[in-house]
Design a protein around this motif. Sequence first.
Motif, PDB file in Angstrom:
ATOM      1  N   VAL A  57      43.630  98.647  47.203  1.00 60.97           N
ATOM      2  CA  VAL A  57      43.553  99.719  46.953  1.00 60.97           C
ATOM      3  C   VAL A  57      42.454 100.364  47.374  1.00 60.97           C
ATOM      4  O   VAL A  57      42.672 101.884  47.933  1.00 60.97           O
TER       5      VAL A  57
ATOM      6  N   ILE B 240      47.301 107.582  47.620  1.00 61.78           N
ATOM      7  CA  ILE B 240      46.687 106.547  46.776  1.00 61.78           C
ATOM      8  C   ILE B 240      46.175 106.852  45.085  1.00 61.78           C
ATOM      9  O   ILE B 240      45.989 105.908  44.412  1.00 61.78           O
TER      10      ILE B 240
ATOM     11  N   LEU C 294      51.366 100.402  49.342  1.00 60.38           N
ATOM     12  CA  LEU C 294      50.173 100.622  51.031  1.00 60.38           C
ATOM     13  C   LEU C 294      50.295 101.176  52.184  1.00 60.38           C
ATOM     14  O   LEU C 294      50.463 101.070  52.915  1.00 60.38           O
TER      15      LEU C 294
ATOM     16  N   GLY D 101      42.737 100.893  51.429  1.00 63.87           N
ATOM     17  CA  GLY D 101      43.420 101.664  51.801  1.00 63.87           C
ATOM     18  C   GLY D 101      42.671 102.806  51.813  1.00 63.87           C
ATOM     19  O   GLY D 101      42.907 104.058  52.611  1.00 63.87           O
ATOM     20  N   GLY D 102      42.186 103.364  50.600  1.00 63.80           N
ATOM     21  CA  GLY D 102      41.312 104.675  50.283  1.00 63.80           C
ATOM     22  C   GLY D 102      40.046 104.776  51.528  1.00 63.80           C
ATOM     23  O   GLY D 102      40.028 105.761  51.966  1.00 63.80           O
TER      24      GLY D 102
END
Lengths: 183, 400, 104
Positions: free
Chosen positions: A70, C31, C81, A73-74
């Motif tokens: 995560v 996200i 994702l 991805g961020g």
Amino acid sequence: MTFHDALFLILATASAVSALGVVVSSSIIRSAIWLLFMLMGVSGLYFFLGAEFLGAAQLIVYVGGTMVLVVFGGMLTTRGPFDHVPVGLVGWVLGGGLSLALFALLVQASLSFVSHPRTDTALPGTGPLGLTLLGVPETPGQTAYLLPFEIVSIHLLVVLIAAAYLARAKRRPTSTHPEADHG
Amino acid sequence: MIDFLSEYLPNGLAILLAALLAAAVIVGFMGVSALLLIWGERKISGRIQDRLGPTRVGPFGLLQSLADGIKLIAKEDTTPAAADATLFRLAPYLAFCATFIAFIALPAAPNVIAVDLSIGVFFVLAVLSSEVFGVLLAGYASGSKWSIYGGLREAAQVVSYEVPRSLCVLVPVVLAGTLNLTAMSQQQIGYFWNWNLFHDPFTFVAFFIFFTTATASCKRAPFDLAEAESELVAGFHTEYSGIRWSYFFMAEYGSMFAVSGLAAILFLGGWHTGFLPFEPVERWGLWMGSLFDVLVFIGKGYLLVFVMMWMRWTLPRLRIDQVMMTCLKYFLPISCVLLLGVCLWQLLVSPRVGEAVRYILAGSVTLGGIVVGLQLLRPIPNTAPAGELPGVWARPTSKL
Amino acid sequence: MVEFGFPAFLVLSAFLFACGLTCLATKRNAIGILMGVELILNAANLNFVAAARFVPTFRLEGQVFAVLVIVLAAAEAAVALAIFLNFYNNHATVNVENATDLKG
């Protein structure tokens, strides 16, 4: 107040504050870090409840795997250093009001539960857990969980293939930068 | 420990005090061990590069790391203006805490363990894999492109290497039938051919794969892409100075020792020497025996850390694509085959054959070790004339 | 003094659930929404484990379902994702307001 209660209070407060932090912070990476602390707090609560296998599984799956992805991805998708996406007032009122109403409802429901006394017998460990997932019930006559286990396995295989397919290298015919074609 | 204390104190306070004591012992061990290992690293790198390494501060330069530590504490603790200050300050502690928590479940001798979890191996793996967060966060929060490259590389590398590492850990777990580290170590009691390393060919290979992937997950050379100083200045810790910088290094050396200790327990018999015909605890009493066990365990851990340093100063750094390819194309399939192989071995091979294979493996490794050792100990004949270097440095006698 | 029992865990889990729901409702970053989902799943999981501890007939079942939820959450995060990165490739943003290609 006993030692157990103090420990529960600390862990619960840490998890709750971190969960609030996830909601409040406007930077995506900061949200992720708050979520990381929330996951660690919940893992601590699992250890507190005596479910050691679940606590470690929570750490290895969420903290070591999912959260790294995560944050990754961020980082890949923010548009500048320390990107902030603030939330408008309407969003806060609507979302917050909805959640508050639901929270009140859930609290009322959960307080109406009859509290069972905490038993200090150990929870079934990894052995019984694994056996029941392989279809061997703990005591004869109990349900075993071979079918859910198999479904989850197939599901994971499907997800593996799907993620690999989605993330494969694609050729973009309209690309103006020939050297940026590795995406 | 808790039982002993709760005779004098209320139960909650006793638990708290025991926890504080255990934490103090672990932090102390990590600190001293980091000082020693950094000194050792500098000495070893010096010897490998034909230098002396630190010699001035204290005997053999032993106090060099202490002097460096004092310098680091006194140094200004800067935060770059471009950084996300809170996360920047938080990152080193995250890395340090992850390593520290791993030590909680690592037994150094029977009963010398902070918390004897029934799922010890799993817990240690889980906690060590969360160390990557400190690095990733440091890379992001520094607000520097070198740092963020280092952090991203580290994240990709560690998440990938975690998979073969866990599969290799499963190999001895299949043999032991338990996830408890103390029980796993007790099963390898006796002479060294009882170690899991020599149980069958699959565990033998699994040890080396585990050691390599563990090296990679500690971001040690040849896998230290996160801090590749020839490309990224200093990678994720470019912007760090002073005491925060040294937390990263305490975490790095701590996790090196943690994975080495894990390898020692899983494959190399834990705290059993492997050649003593008796149990130290039975012969020398509980305290002396336990102390001896702890020393053996720490010795094995340090030996593996020494091998890591040896690798670092011998092998050149890989490229990032090579690192990923090594993991995903080679280690992952190999470790899957090893896991299947060891399961089949347990099911199909008769105990007699297993015993024979065990002796053959242990014997051939010992023999190989002796042969290599003799080769190394043989003095190099000093055939060069006076004023010139011997050995490979001697003037070539070819007729060019 | 009140002993913290099953209801305390239920209230905590309700709080985590409400936080997750607020995340889902307010965040515009894809996200961030994924994080809200993770919060909600963790709240549910906490309930399962607390039930395993406090309800004698759930001792094994609670843990089994928690394991299944953890596995499914990880799978969901991986696919989500992958989708977000693809979306970012095509639109150079992960703001869900921009995902209107299929709107008639």
